[in-house]
Motif scaffolding. Structure first.
Motif, PDB file in Angstrom:
ATOM      1  N   CYS A  17       2.963  -0.149  14.079  1.00 43.20           N
ATOM      2  CA  CYS A  17       2.652   1.083  13.003  1.00 43.20           C
ATOM      3  C   CYS A  17       1.471   1.024  12.172  1.00 43.20           C
ATOM      4  O   CYS A  17       1.042  -0.313  12.230  1.00 43.20           O
ATOM      5  N   ALA A  18       0.974   2.036  12.131  1.00 42.43           N
ATOM      6  CA  ALA A  18       0.029   2.058  10.904  1.00 42.43           C
ATOM      7  C   ALA A  18       0.591   1.103  10.330  1.00 42.43           C
ATOM      8  O   ALA A  18      -0.674   0.888   9.331  1.00 42.43           O
ATOM      9  N   CYS A  19       1.455   0.971   9.380  1.00 44.30           N
ATOM     10  CA  CYS A  19       1.669   0.317   8.167  1.00 44.30           C
ATOM     11  C   CYS A  19       1.184  -0.832   8.223  1.00 44.30           C
ATOM     12  O   CYS A  19       0.985  -2.184   7.159  1.00 44.30           O
ATOM     13  N   THR A  68       0.573  -1.275  -0.026  1.00 40.88           N
ATOM     14  CA  THR A  68      -0.179  -0.069   0.007  1.00 40.88           C
ATOM     15  C   THR A  68       0.434   1.291   0.023  1.00 40.88           C
ATOM     16  O   THR A  68       2.010   0.966   0.557  1.00 40.88           O
ATOM     17  N   PRO A  69       0.143   2.290  -0.305  1.00 43.83           N
ATOM     18  CA  PRO A  69       1.329   3.305   0.044  1.00 43.83           C
ATOM     19  C   PRO A  69       2.032   3.631   1.186  1.00 43.83           C
ATOM     20  O   PRO A  69       3.300   4.281   1.417  1.00 43.83           O
ATOM     21  N   MET A  70       1.125   3.575   2.237  1.00 40.20           N
ATOM     22  CA  MET A  70       1.527   4.020   3.277  1.00 40.20           C
ATOM     23  C   MET A  70       2.983   2.736   4.067  1.00 40.20           C
ATOM     24  O   MET A  70       3.659   2.901   4.079  1.00 40.20           O
ATOM     25  N   GLN A  71       2.389   1.482   3.816  1.00 41.43           N
ATOM     26  CA  GLN A  71       3.519   0.432   3.435  1.00 41.43           C
ATOM     27  C   GLN A  71       5.154   0.670   2.295  1.00 41.43           C
ATOM     28  O   GLN A  71       6.043   0.481   3.067  1.00 41.43           O
ATOM     29  N   GLN A  72       4.762   1.402   1.188  1.00 39.87           N
ATOM     30  CA  GLN A  72       5.757   1.898   0.812  1.00 39.87           C
ATOM     31  C   GLN A  72       6.471   2.575   1.516  1.00 39.87           C
ATOM     32  O   GLN A  72       7.634   3.112   1.059  1.00 39.87           O
ATOM     33  N   GLU A  73       5.583   3.257   2.044  1.00 36.90           N
ATOM     34  CA  GLU A  73       5.959   5.509   2.646  1.00 36.90           C
ATOM     35  C   GLU A  73       7.168   4.604   3.854  1.00 36.90           C
ATOM     36  O   GLU A  73       8.256   5.305   4.595  1.00 36.90           O
ATOM     37  N   HIS A  74       7.159   3.983   4.542  1.00 35.44           N
ATOM     38  CA  HIS A  74       7.187   3.328   5.702  1.00 35.44           C
ATOM     39  C   HIS A  74       8.683   2.064   5.782  1.00 35.44           C
ATOM     40  O   HIS A  74       8.817   1.772   6.999  1.00 35.44           O
TER      41      HIS A  74
END
Length: 110
Positions: A81-83, A43-49
């Motif tokens: 974590c939120a990810c 997901t975008p958040m997982q990519q960011e994290h």
């Protein structure tokens, strides 16, 4: 916990499966394995994290006559974590197919 379970697997087939998972260096602790998620499915958040929290994986647990894929995406470097979240439909489909193909490659009936 949401999970995908395949049961009624013979002891011989469970040995084949566990041997293959160990050969592929997926073992985390006894009877618990990590199936890494491809970066393209994050997901975008997982990519960011990913640099701080990743890599991301889904846990696979084996028992006497069953295998269970948890449908939760976990991070190797952090517990909370939120990810970390339940798998998206695309992540679920990919990892279930991965597990089913692994069983088919080992001639383990589904």
């Amino acid at each position: 916990m949401r999970a995908f379970v395949i049961d009624e697997i013979t002891p011989e087939d469970m040995e084949k499966l566990e041997s293959r998972l160990k050969e592929q260096e997926m073992l985390s602790i006894k009877h618990l394995y990590h199936f890494n998620l491809p970066p393209s499915l994050l997901t975008p958040m997982q990519q960011e994290h990913a640099p701080e929290c990743g890599p991301f994986y889904m846990a696979v647990e084996t028992g006497r006559d069953w295998v269970r894929l948890e449908l939760l995406v976990r991070a190797k470097r952090i517990l909370r974590c939120a990810c970390i979240a339940y798998a998206t439909p695309e992540q679920q489909e990919h990892m279930i197919s991965y597990l089913e193909n692994l069983l088919k490659d080992l001639n383990i009936p589904l």
